[in-house]
Write a protein that holds these residues in place. Sequence first.
Motif, PDB file in Angstrom:
ATOM      1  N   GLN A  96     -19.441   0.026 -10.487  1.00 26.33           N
ATOM      2  CA  GLN A  96     -20.835   0.458 -11.417  1.00 26.33           C
ATOM      3  C   GLN A  96     -20.518   1.581 -12.457  1.00 26.33           C
ATOM      4  OE1 GLN A  96     -24.566  -1.036 -10.770  1.00 26.33           O
ATOM      5  NE2 GLN A  96     -23.862  -1.949  -9.534  1.00 26.33           N
ATOM      6  N   LEU A  97     -20.387   2.736 -10.960  1.00 32.86           N
ATOM      7  CA  LEU A  97     -20.008   4.126 -12.180  1.00 32.86           C
ATOM      8  C   LEU A  97     -18.542   4.353 -12.697  1.00 32.86           C
ATOM      9  CD1 LEU A  97     -21.714   6.579  -9.652  1.00 32.86           C
ATOM     10  CD2 LEU A  97     -22.662   5.510 -11.478  1.00 32.86           C
ATOM     11  N   GLY A  98     -18.195   2.979 -12.812  1.00 35.43           N
ATOM     12  CA  GLY A  98     -16.149   3.214 -12.969  1.00 35.43           C
ATOM     13  C   GLY A  98     -15.607   4.079 -12.280  1.00 35.43           C
ATOM     14  N   LEU A  99     -15.607   4.546 -10.856  1.00 38.87           N
ATOM     15  CA  LEU A  99     -14.731   5.440 -10.222  1.00 38.87           C
ATOM     16  C   LEU A  99     -13.752   4.661  -9.876  1.00 38.87           C
ATOM     17  CD1 LEU A  99     -17.918   7.544  -8.682  1.00 38.87           C
ATOM     18  CD2 LEU A  99     -16.416   8.420 -10.508  1.00 38.87           C
ATOM     19  N   LEU A 100     -14.076   3.451  -9.315  1.00 37.28           N
ATOM     20  CA  LEU A 100     -12.793   2.319  -8.786  1.00 37.28           C
ATOM     21  C   LEU A 100     -13.483   1.147  -9.290  1.00 37.28           C
ATOM     22  CD1 LEU A 100     -12.549   3.476  -4.478  1.00 37.28           C
ATOM     23  CD2 LEU A 100     -10.543   4.204  -6.486  1.00 37.28           C
ATOM     24  N   THR A 101     -12.328   0.174  -9.206  1.00 38.73           N
ATOM     25  CA  THR A 101     -12.537  -1.476  -9.595  1.00 38.73           C
ATOM     26  C   THR A 101     -12.847  -1.620  -8.127  1.00 38.73           C
ATOM     27  OG1 THR A 101     -10.339  -2.061  -9.058  1.00 38.73           O
ATOM     28  CG2 THR A 101     -11.277  -0.549 -11.619  1.00 38.73           C
ATOM     29  N   THR A 102     -13.327  -2.952  -7.691  1.00 39.46           N
ATOM     30  CA  THR A 102     -13.665  -3.090  -6.359  1.00 39.46           C
ATOM     31  C   THR A 102     -12.244  -4.233  -6.040  1.00 39.46           C
ATOM     32  OG1 THR A 102     -15.615  -5.314  -7.055  1.00 39.46           O
ATOM     33  CG2 THR A 102     -13.775  -5.714  -5.660  1.00 39.46           C
ATOM     34  N   ASP A 103     -11.161  -4.232  -6.835  1.00 31.38           N
ATOM     35  CA  ASP A 103      -9.572  -4.712  -5.961  1.00 31.38           C
ATOM     36  C   ASP A 103      -9.093  -3.061  -5.663  1.00 31.38           C
ATOM     37  OD1 ASP A 103      -9.519  -6.937  -6.631  1.00 31.38           O
ATOM     38  OD2 ASP A 103      -8.257  -6.946  -8.224  1.00 31.38           O
ATOM     39  N   GLU A 104      -9.305  -1.681  -6.597  1.00 31.14           N
ATOM     40  CA  GLU A 104      -9.006  -0.497  -5.731  1.00 31.14           C
ATOM     41  C   GLU A 104      -9.804  -0.465  -4.392  1.00 31.14           C
ATOM     42  OE1 GLU A 104      -7.399   1.647  -9.843  1.00 31.14           O
ATOM     43  OE2 GLU A 104      -9.854   1.608  -9.721  1.00 31.14           O
ATOM     44  N   TYR A 105     -10.486  -0.422  -4.790  1.00 32.13           N
ATOM     45  CA  TYR A 105     -11.909   0.374  -3.136  1.00 32.13           C
ATOM     46  C   TYR A 105     -11.258  -1.230  -2.080  1.00 32.13           C
ATOM     47  CZ  TYR A 105     -15.033   0.073   0.219  1.00 32.13           C
ATOM     48  OH  TYR A 105     -15.662   1.025   1.416  1.00 32.13           O
ATOM     49  N   VAL A 106     -10.550  -2.422  -2.257  1.00 36.07           N
ATOM     50  CA  VAL A 106      -9.850  -2.748  -0.830  1.00 36.07           C
ATOM     51  C   VAL A 106      -8.552  -2.836  -0.715  1.00 36.07           C
ATOM     52  CG1 VAL A 106      -8.947  -5.020  -0.649  1.00 36.07           C
ATOM     53  CG2 VAL A 106     -11.056  -5.642  -1.760  1.00 36.07           C
ATOM     54  N   THR A 107      -7.757  -1.744  -1.596  1.00 36.63           N
ATOM     55  CA  THR A 107      -6.986  -0.879  -1.593  1.00 36.63           C
ATOM     56  C   THR A 107      -7.036   0.374  -1.211  1.00 36.63           C
ATOM     57  OG1 THR A 107      -5.806  -2.660  -3.222  1.00 36.63           O
ATOM     58  CG2 THR A 107      -4.549   0.542  -2.882  1.00 36.63           C
ATOM     59  N   LEU A 108      -8.110   0.995  -1.349  1.00 37.71           N
ATOM     60  CA  LEU A 108      -8.567   1.962  -0.455  1.00 37.71           C
ATOM     61  C   LEU A 108      -8.473   2.054   0.622  1.00 37.71           C
ATOM     62  CD1 LEU A 108      -8.750   5.818  -1.411  1.00 37.71           C
ATOM     63  CD2 LEU A 108     -11.826   4.635  -1.592  1.00 37.71           C
ATOM     64  N   GLU A 109      -9.868   1.267   1.275  1.00 34.13           N
ATOM     65  CA  GLU A 109     -10.379   0.954   2.620  1.00 34.13           C
ATOM     66  C   GLU A 109      -9.496   0.245   3.472  1.00 34.13           C
ATOM     67  OE1 GLU A 109     -14.306  -1.196   4.486  1.00 34.13           O
ATOM     68  OE2 GLU A 109     -12.514  -2.005   3.229  1.00 34.13           O
ATOM     69  N   ALA A 110      -8.123  -0.431   3.131  1.00 28.35           N
ATOM     70  CA  ALA A 110      -7.347  -0.712   4.006  1.00 28.35           C
ATOM     71  C   ALA A 110      -6.072   0.356   3.819  1.00 28.35           C
ATOM     72  CB  ALA A 110      -6.440  -1.372   2.726  1.00 28.35           C
ATOM     73  N   LEU A 111      -5.743   1.253   3.147  1.00 34.95           N
ATOM     74  CA  LEU A 111      -5.089   2.448   3.256  1.00 34.95           C
ATOM     75  C   LEU A 111      -5.693   3.135   4.514  1.00 34.95           C
ATOM     76  CD1 LEU A 111      -3.493   3.429  -0.298  1.00 34.95           C
ATOM     77  CD2 LEU A 111      -2.648   2.649   1.729  1.00 34.95           C
ATOM     78  N   THR A 112      -6.594   3.643   4.540  1.00 35.65           N
ATOM     79  CA  THR A 112      -7.713   4.197   4.953  1.00 35.65           C
ATOM     80  C   THR A 112      -7.519   4.315   6.203  1.00 35.65           C
ATOM     81  OG1 THR A 112      -9.397   5.071   3.150  1.00 35.65           O
ATOM     82  CG2 THR A 112     -10.001   4.864   5.719  1.00 35.65           C
ATOM     83  N   LYS A 113      -7.999   2.195   6.561  1.00 29.75           N
ATOM     84  CA  LYS A 113      -7.313   2.549   8.144  1.00 29.75           C
ATOM     85  C   LYS A 113      -6.082   1.915   8.279  1.00 29.75           C
ATOM     86  CE  LYS A 113     -11.254  -1.203   8.319  1.00 29.75           C
ATOM     87  NZ  LYS A 113     -12.058  -2.289   8.040  1.00 29.75           N
ATOM     88  N   GLU A 114      -5.547   1.814   7.632  1.00 25.27           N
ATOM     89  CA  GLU A 114      -4.068   2.132   7.723  1.00 25.27           C
ATOM     90  C   GLU A 114      -3.592   3.329   8.294  1.00 25.27           C
ATOM     91  OE1 GLU A 114       0.334   0.862   6.880  1.00 25.27           O
ATOM     92  OE2 GLU A 114      -1.040   0.568   5.360  1.00 25.27           O
ATOM     93  N   ILE A 115      -3.817   4.388   7.847  1.00 27.05           N
ATOM     94  CA  ILE A 115      -3.664   5.886   7.683  1.00 27.05           C
ATOM     95  C   ILE A 115      -4.250   6.555   8.733  1.00 27.05           C
ATOM     96  CG2 ILE A 115      -3.385   8.224   6.803  1.00 27.05           C
ATOM     97  CD1 ILE A 115      -3.727   6.530   4.334  1.00 27.05           C
ATOM     98  N   SER A 116      -5.532   6.200   9.496  1.00 30.30           N
ATOM     99  CA  SER A 116      -6.418   6.963  10.043  1.00 30.30           C
ATOM    100  C   SER A 116      -5.586   6.041  11.783  1.00 30.30           C
ATOM    101  CB  SER A 116      -7.911   6.062  10.403  1.00 30.30           C
ATOM    102  OG  SER A 116      -8.222   6.371   8.912  1.00 30.30           O
ATOM    103  N   GLY A 117      -5.574   4.723  11.744  1.00 36.80           N
ATOM    104  CA  GLY A 117      -4.311   4.006  12.812  1.00 36.80           C
ATOM    105  C   GLY A 117      -3.150   4.630  13.517  1.00 36.80           C
ATOM    106  N   VAL A 118      -2.423   5.015  11.759  1.00 36.42           N
ATOM    107  CA  VAL A 118      -1.039   6.152  12.760  1.00 36.42           C
ATOM    108  C   VAL A 118      -1.613   6.716  13.255  1.00 36.42           C
ATOM    109  CG1 VAL A 118       0.768   6.469  11.760  1.00 36.42           C
ATOM    110  CG2 VAL A 118       0.127   4.598  10.788  1.00 36.42           C
TER     111      VAL A 118
END
Length: 227
Positions: free
Chosen positions: A146-168
């Motif tokens: 709603q604040l125009g920082l991240l689209t919903t699709d971008e958030y999904v990508t961000l969360e997935a990358l965070t979990k993948e990187i943190s898992g490594v």
Amino acid sequence: MELIYKGKTKDVYKLDGSNVLLKFKDDVTGEDGVFDPGANTVGLSIEGAGQSGLRMTKYFFEKMADKNIPTHYVTADIDEVTMTVRSAKVFGKGLEVICRYRAVGSFLRRYGAYCEEGQPLDAFVEVTLKDDDRNDPPINEDGLAQLGLLTTDEYVTLEALTKEISGVVRAELAAKGLDLYDIKLEFGRDAETGNIMLIDEISGGNMRVYKDGTYISPMDLEKLVLA
């Protein structure tokens, strides 16, 4: 070189082309002389902290490259304590993304009525705004959109990358008998492609790591990981 930005733990300089140079400093975040990766102020300086952080960052960013995880990393010069990276555009004025495996730090301060210190968490991801004046307030997926920082699709990508990187990172540490409690990451859009990529650093300065229940300081952690 032209100074673009003077940060808490590193300074940013413009290079020819689209790359920039990060100069790591010996300053670390914390309060009253005590290191805290979740703090938004410089709490102390530790001689050699910049070089130690860069060695860890180089190690982990190269691990990410091996796994085809997108980052801004190009190369590093340990002696000069500098890292060349691709230019990135941050979201708004910057976001911090935390992946938590244990209830400690600000998570425990906020939710302590419902959990015990050190309680296991299942890769709990939260996002905060980089805003020192407002103590880096947490923000959810809806707020980001709603604040125009991240689209919903971008958030999904961000969360997935965070979990993948943190898992490594977690797996690398576990192989050395170390337990990752939480880690703070930063992301941006590649200035040329617009794709989301990991930026900033991965070092002892932005994670909490324990061994047999005892906290490991950033510089001690670097020695254990890179031994």
